[in-house]
Structure formats: C-alpha cells, structure tokens
Design a protein around this motif. Structure first.
Motif, mmCIF file in Angstrom:
data_model
loop_
_atom_site.group_PDB
_atom_site.id
_atom_site.type_symbol
_atom_site.label_atom_id
_atom_site.label_comp_id
_atom_site.label_asym_id
_atom_site.label_seq_id
_atom_site.Cartn_x
_atom_site.Cartn_y
_atom_site.Cartn_z
ATOM 1 N N TYR A 82 55.094 69.393 20.539
ATOM 2 C CA TYR A 82 55.313 68.987 19.149
ATOM 3 C C TYR A 82 56.556 68.113 19.026
ATOM 4 O O TYR A 82 57.540 68.295 19.744
ATOM 5 C CB TYR A 82 55.486 70.222 18.253
ATOM 6 C CG TYR A 82 54.253 71.088 18.168
ATOM 7 C CD1 TYR A 82 53.234 70.792 17.273
ATOM 8 C CD2 TYR A 82 54.100 72.193 18.998
ATOM 9 C CE1 TYR A 82 52.096 71.586 17.195
ATOM 10 C CE2 TYR A 82 52.967 72.987 18.934
ATOM 11 C CZ TYR A 82 51.970 72.674 18.021
ATOM 12 O OH TYR A 82 50.848 73.452 17.960
ATOM 13 N N ASP A 83 56.503 67.188 18.085
ATOM 14 C CA ASP A 83 57.679 66.423 17.705
ATOM 15 C C ASP A 83 58.607 67.343 16.921
ATOM 16 O O ASP A 83 58.184 67.984 15.952
ATOM 17 C CB ASP A 83 57.254 65.223 16.848
ATOM 18 C CG ASP A 83 58.426 64.350 16.490
ATOM 19 O OD1 ASP A 83 59.240 64.769 15.630
ATOM 20 O OD2 ASP A 83 58.523 63.238 17.039
ATOM 21 N N MET A 84 59.881 67.426 17.300
ATOM 22 C CA MET A 84 60.797 68.367 16.664
ATOM 23 C C MET A 84 61.072 68.024 15.201
ATOM 24 O O MET A 84 61.318 68.918 14.397
ATOM 25 C CB MET A 84 62.109 68.428 17.452
ATOM 26 C CG MET A 84 61.945 69.113 18.807
ATOM 27 S SD MET A 84 63.472 69.191 19.758
ATOM 28 C CE MET A 84 64.447 70.299 18.750
ATOM 29 N N GLU A 85 61.017 66.743 14.856
ATOM 30 C CA GLU A 85 61.315 66.366 13.473
ATOM 31 C C GLU A 85 60.097 66.488 12.574
ATOM 32 O O GLU A 85 60.168 67.072 11.494
ATOM 33 C CB GLU A 85 61.875 64.943 13.430
ATOM 34 C CG GLU A 85 63.250 64.826 14.048
ATOM 35 C CD GLU A 85 63.812 63.421 13.931
ATOM 36 O OE1 GLU A 85 63.185 62.575 13.256
ATOM 37 O OE2 GLU A 85 64.875 63.170 14.525
ATOM 38 N N THR A 86 58.981 65.913 13.009
ATOM 39 C CA THR A 86 57.792 65.898 12.150
ATOM 40 C C THR A 86 56.925 67.139 12.295
ATOM 41 O O THR A 86 56.067 67.403 11.463
ATOM 42 C CB THR A 86 56.915 64.672 12.465
ATOM 43 O OG1 THR A 86 56.398 64.807 13.797
ATOM 44 C CG2 THR A 86 57.720 63.388 12.346
ATOM 45 N N LYS A 87 57.120 67.883 13.371
ATOM 46 C CA LYS A 87 56.316 69.050 13.714
ATOM 47 C C LYS A 87 54.875 68.696 14.064
ATOM 48 O O LYS A 87 54.022 69.563 14.215
ATOM 49 C CB LYS A 87 56.308 70.096 12.584
ATOM 50 C CG LYS A 87 57.682 70.483 12.065
ATOM 51 C CD LYS A 87 58.554 71.049 13.155
ATOM 52 C CE LYS A 87 59.913 71.469 12.584
ATOM 53 N NZ LYS A 87 60.912 71.679 13.619
ATOM 54 N N GLU A 88 54.588 67.419 14.217
ATOM 55 C CA GLU A 88 53.242 66.984 14.590
ATOM 56 C C GLU A 88 53.026 67.147 16.085
ATOM 57 O O GLU A 88 53.938 66.934 16.884
ATOM 58 C CB GLU A 88 53.022 65.519 14.203
ATOM 59 C CG GLU A 88 52.942 65.272 12.717
ATOM 60 C CD GLU A 88 52.657 63.815 12.405
ATOM 61 O OE1 GLU A 88 52.142 63.106 13.296
ATOM 62 O OE2 GLU A 88 52.944 63.398 11.278
ATOM 63 N N ARG A 89 51.812 67.495 16.417
ATOM 64 C CA ARG A 89 51.479 67.621 17.836
ATOM 65 C C ARG A 89 51.341 66.233 18.450
ATOM 66 O O ARG A 89 50.671 65.360 17.894
ATOM 67 C CB ARG A 89 50.177 68.406 17.997
ATOM 68 C CG ARG A 89 49.844 68.674 19.453
ATOM 69 C CD ARG A 89 48.669 69.605 19.611
ATOM 70 N NE ARG A 89 48.301 69.745 21.020
ATOM 71 C CZ ARG A 89 47.256 70.424 21.445
ATOM 72 N NH1 ARG A 89 46.485 71.038 20.574
ATOM 73 N NH2 ARG A 89 46.986 70.486 22.728
#
Length: 196
Positions: A124-131
C-alpha cells in the motif's frame, strides 16, 4: 492414472475425458463447492496437479499437451486453455486472488513458465492507502510462443502471433505479431510470424 479427490461429492461439476485420466498421472483436488472442471481429450498428458478451492472454473480444450503442470486456484477464478496448446515441463498457473487466465489456441509454452495473477502480499501507498500491486487478469492470444523461464503476471496481455523471449518478465499489454523480451518486457521486433 490421475486421481480425482472431491471434498464435497456432487457439489461440483466435473466433465473430464476418460483418456485424460487414464493416460496421465497426478492429482486433481476439488476443495470447497461450486468448482467447474471441463477437460477434453488430450493430445498428450503426463504428470499434473490441480488444486481448486471453491467457485473456480478450469477448461482445457481438445488436443492440448500437458506435462508436469500445476494449476493452483486459491480464490474464485477461471482458467481457459484453447485447443492444440502445449506446455513443456514444470510450468504453473497460480491464482491467489480473484482473477482470470485466458490462453488461446495453438500456443506453445517452453519449460519453467510461471503465470501468476498477483504477488499475494499486498503493498500500500502510505499516504493514499491505495494498493499499488492489485491482482490482474492474464490474457494470451492464439498462436503465441512463450520461451523458457518466462514470468507472466497480473495485467499481462500478449497479442495473437507474438513471441515472448527467454527469461522475460511480462506484466502489461503487448500487441499482435511482435517479439517481446526483457525484464521488464518491451517490444524488440514488430510485424513477425512464427511456425512450430
């Protein structure tokens, strides 16, 4: 002889040509319910292992050549292999998250080819929380030649008549009638055809 083990007898659809079972060796495991298995008369069948865990569909059309293949379907998914397609030894198709694998007619897979629709472990992207590594379908057109030690991952699509070079890593879409090679793969030649 190929053994078929069904965890919930009568709760799956099984249609396997008798020659496939009698001429090959290995194991087909149907765990869970709602699996659909359609396997036509083979051109050649050696050793095989199939694991289906529920709500999976596997279709292998007529006159395919299989030897030392494994099919691991661990999430609701489907695999279709078109007629007259051939797999050399030690190839595998792995599905760990919902996805589809489609292979056309008259394809040729050399040894140690891996098709995997996901990397299993989610990133996951730590900022957007998107996988950033979602699962994806794999689509191989008709009359495609995949050389040895190739890895095809979720999102891979190879057009009709193309060739995938030795040891390539493929995870995106490629057109028809081209040679692709490299890690990651790229088009190295266009407007080609090939014969077995």
């Amino acid at each position: 002889m190929i053994e078929v083990r069904e965890e919930y007898p009568g709760q799956n659809i099984i249609d396997i040509h008798p020659d496939f079972l009698s001429q090959g060796s290995g194991l087909i495991e149907l765990k869970g319910r709602g699996n659909v298995l359609n396997i036509a008369k083979p051109g050649f069948i050696g050793h095989i292992h199939v694991l289906m865990t529920g709500d999976n569909a596997l279709a292998i059309e007529e006159t395919c050549y299989l030897n030392q293949q494994s099919f691991h379907m661990l999430a609701p998914s489907s695999i279709r292999i078109g007629e007259h397609s051939s797999f050399n030894v030690r190839s595998s198709i792995n599905i760990h998250e919902p996805a589809k694998v489609s292979i056309g007619e008259r394809c040729l897979f050399a040894s140690d080819v891996t098709l995997s629709c996901s990397t299993i472990h989610k990133i996951y992207d730590m900022e957007t929380k998107e996988r950033v590594n979602p699962p994806g379908d794999i689509k191989i057109g008709s009359h495609v030649w995949v050389a040895a030690n190739v890895s095809l991952w979720g999102g891979a699509s190879v057009g009709n008549g193309s060739v995938v070079g030795y040891g390539s890593f493929v995870s995106k879409e490629f057109p028809e009638n081209c040679v692709i090679a490299g890690t990651p793969a790229r088009v190295v030649r266009e407007n080609i055809t090939w014969e077995a």
